[in-house]
Motif scaffolding. Structure first.
Motif, mmCIF file in Angstrom:
data_model
loop_
_atom_site.group_PDB
_atom_site.id
_atom_site.type_symbol
_atom_site.label_atom_id
_atom_site.label_comp_id
_atom_site.label_asym_id
_atom_site.label_seq_id
_atom_site.Cartn_x
_atom_site.Cartn_y
_atom_site.Cartn_z
ATOM 1 N N THR A 120 0.841 -1.200 0.000
ATOM 2 C CA THR A 120 0.000 0.000 0.000
ATOM 3 C C THR A 120 0.877 1.250 0.000
ATOM 4 O O THR A 120 2.100 1.171 0.096
ATOM 5 C CB THR A 120 -0.905 0.044 1.252
ATOM 6 O OG1 THR A 120 -0.122 0.435 2.392
ATOM 7 C CG2 THR A 120 -1.536 -1.310 1.535
ATOM 8 N N SER A 156 -4.532 -0.447 -4.070
ATOM 9 C CA SER A 156 -3.337 -0.973 -3.435
ATOM 10 C C SER A 156 -3.041 -2.361 -3.999
ATOM 11 O O SER A 156 -3.776 -2.881 -4.844
ATOM 12 C CB SER A 156 -3.532 -1.055 -1.924
ATOM 13 O OG SER A 156 -4.364 -2.173 -1.598
ATOM 14 N N ASN A 183 -5.789 2.855 -1.534
ATOM 15 C CA ASN A 183 -4.800 3.709 -0.892
ATOM 16 C C ASN A 183 -5.452 5.023 -0.463
ATOM 17 O O ASN A 183 -6.571 5.338 -0.880
ATOM 18 C CB ASN A 183 -3.645 3.988 -1.854
ATOM 19 C CG ASN A 183 -2.793 2.766 -2.098
ATOM 20 O OD1 ASN A 183 -2.425 2.060 -1.158
ATOM 21 N ND2 ASN A 183 -2.478 2.503 -3.351
#
Length: 415
Positions: free
Chosen positions: A129, A228, A222
């Motif tokens: 992430t 992510s 994210n």
């Protein structure tokens, strides 16, 4: 007579000693050599040696001194000089050597200029992430820095070459990696793994009418809304799992993966508070289109609408209609056609738990109404998602192979 003899012996000895002092040749420091080549940045290790001569062959003593660092062996003719990590770029640092033969001593100094060196910066984030991990100590060579609240760190005064990057924080696994530093300003992001600060999340994804699809992708977003690297795929029962999700308030997005005959609007995002050891999050997905075999009809541009669609919905008042821009033809061999509609009630309605009625009109290419359906909705007073299915019966709703246009209406007589 005896006193005269003592005086006679002592005077020659003193004379020899004075002559010896007068005839001593002091040592000569011919050169101080820097055996380490290249530019010197703060913290550099420099190997220094001296070429020293003494005509008398006396035993010599050495003393290296500096105000700009640490000398490993100050009493050897060769030694290592570690420049101070606090040395200012573009400043000058000196090292001095004093040599003594026991009678006389000489000193010589060598001065170097300190350069700025290379810089490496980046972010410390949870693995997979861009969610920042603050207060991580990042070390490269002899230098270190602590990442700020956004996970940002910067380390200066590096030299070109391979360096080991080490990142540590309590509750996280130790990060180590070799990195080649060559740019004046290099960027290197660090992925921090923690099992105590992350959780596993699980759940089921179903449509509003309880259908499940194998292969839907559930993705952790994210902070900037991008996807992510943490995700899970649903199985045939709609079940998914995602590991090492950072604790906190997180957004999950459900979308289709691959060429499967499903279209999910990417605004299908759910916000969850993730703190327990393992949590389950179920999602109801919106499919805003008509499915016809392996093609679909969807999107705002297919409908004649002049209002704002910023929230992802068409806003209709009672009695207003939403009509498609163009006619389309349902293939005669299609197995079924489905129209999914999201309904959002602004201000509620008179009957708690019941939504206003909806009506779908079907017109042919001659603009004649050839049928219609209307329905209400059960459930939440503010939002519901309902579906309409075309079929072969009754016959007037048999639209397969025909060019049709749809219009949607909030029925006047609804609550």
């Amino acid at each position: 007579m005896k006193r005269l003899l003592y005086i006679t012996v002592l005077l020659p000895l003193l004379l020899v000693s004075c002559i010896s002092e007068l005839l001593n040749s002091p040592p000569v420091i011919e050169e101080i050599i820097l055996e380490t080549e290249g530019d010197f940045t703060p913290g550099s290790d420099i190997r220094v040696t001296a070429i020293v001569a003494d005509e008398d062959g006396d035993q010599l003593e050495y003393l290296w001194e500096t105000q700009g660092g640490i000398i490993a062996e100050p009493n050897q003719i060769s030694t290592s000089w570690e420049l101070s990590t606090l040395a200012e770029p573009l400043s000058y640092e000196s090292i001095s050597l004093t040599v003594s033969d026991g009678k006389e001593q000489v000193t010589r100094t060598r001065t170097i200029q300190v350069i700025e060196g290379l810089v490496m910066s980046g972010y410390t984030c949870y693995t997979g992430t861009t969610i920042p991990v603050p207060d991580v100590e990042v070390s490269i060579s002899k230098f270190s820095a602590v990442s700020d609240k956004n996970g940002y760190y910067i380390i200066q005064h590096l030299k070109e070459g391979f360096e080991q990057v080490v990142a540590t924080k309590s509750g996280f696994e130790r990060f180590e990696s070799m990195v080649y530093v060559d740019n004046p300003r290099s960027n290197y992001n660090i992925a921090m793994l923690s099992h105590s600060e992350t959780r596993r999340i699980t759940g089921y994804v179903k449509t509003i009418d309880n259908f499940t699809f194998d292969g839907l992708k559930v993705v952790l977003l994210n902070p900037d809304g991008s996807e992510s690297g943490l995700s899970g795929l649903t199985d045939q029962n709609g079940y998914y799992e995602i590991d090492i999700v950072p604790m906190g308030f997180r957004d999950l997005m459900v979308r289709s993966e691959g060429s499967q005959n499903i279209f999910l609007n990417d605004t299908v995002i759910y916000n969850y508070s993730i703190f327990d050891m393992e949590q389950s999050f179920d999602a109801r997905i919106k499919i805003k289109r008509t499915i016809i075999e392996d093609s679909y009809m969807s999107g705002i541009d297919l409908w004649d609408y002049n209002g704002s669609t910023a929230e992802g919905f068409y806003v209709l008042k009672k009695g207003e209609k939403l009509e498609m821009n163009e006619f389309f033809t349902v293939p005669a061999e299609a197995e079924k056609a489905m129209l999914y509609i999201d309904s959002y009630v602004v201000g509620g309605c008179n009957l708690i738990g019941r939504l206003p009625s909806h009506r779908v009109w079907i017109m042919n290419s001659e603009y004649e109404n050839i049928g219609g359906l209307s329905w209400g909705g059960e459930g939440n007073n503010f939002k519901a998602e309902v579906s309409w299915y075309l079929s072969d019966s009754p016959s007037f709703l048999n639209v397969y192979g025909k060019a049709i246009k749809l219009s949607l209406e909030i029925y006047e007589g609804s609550s």
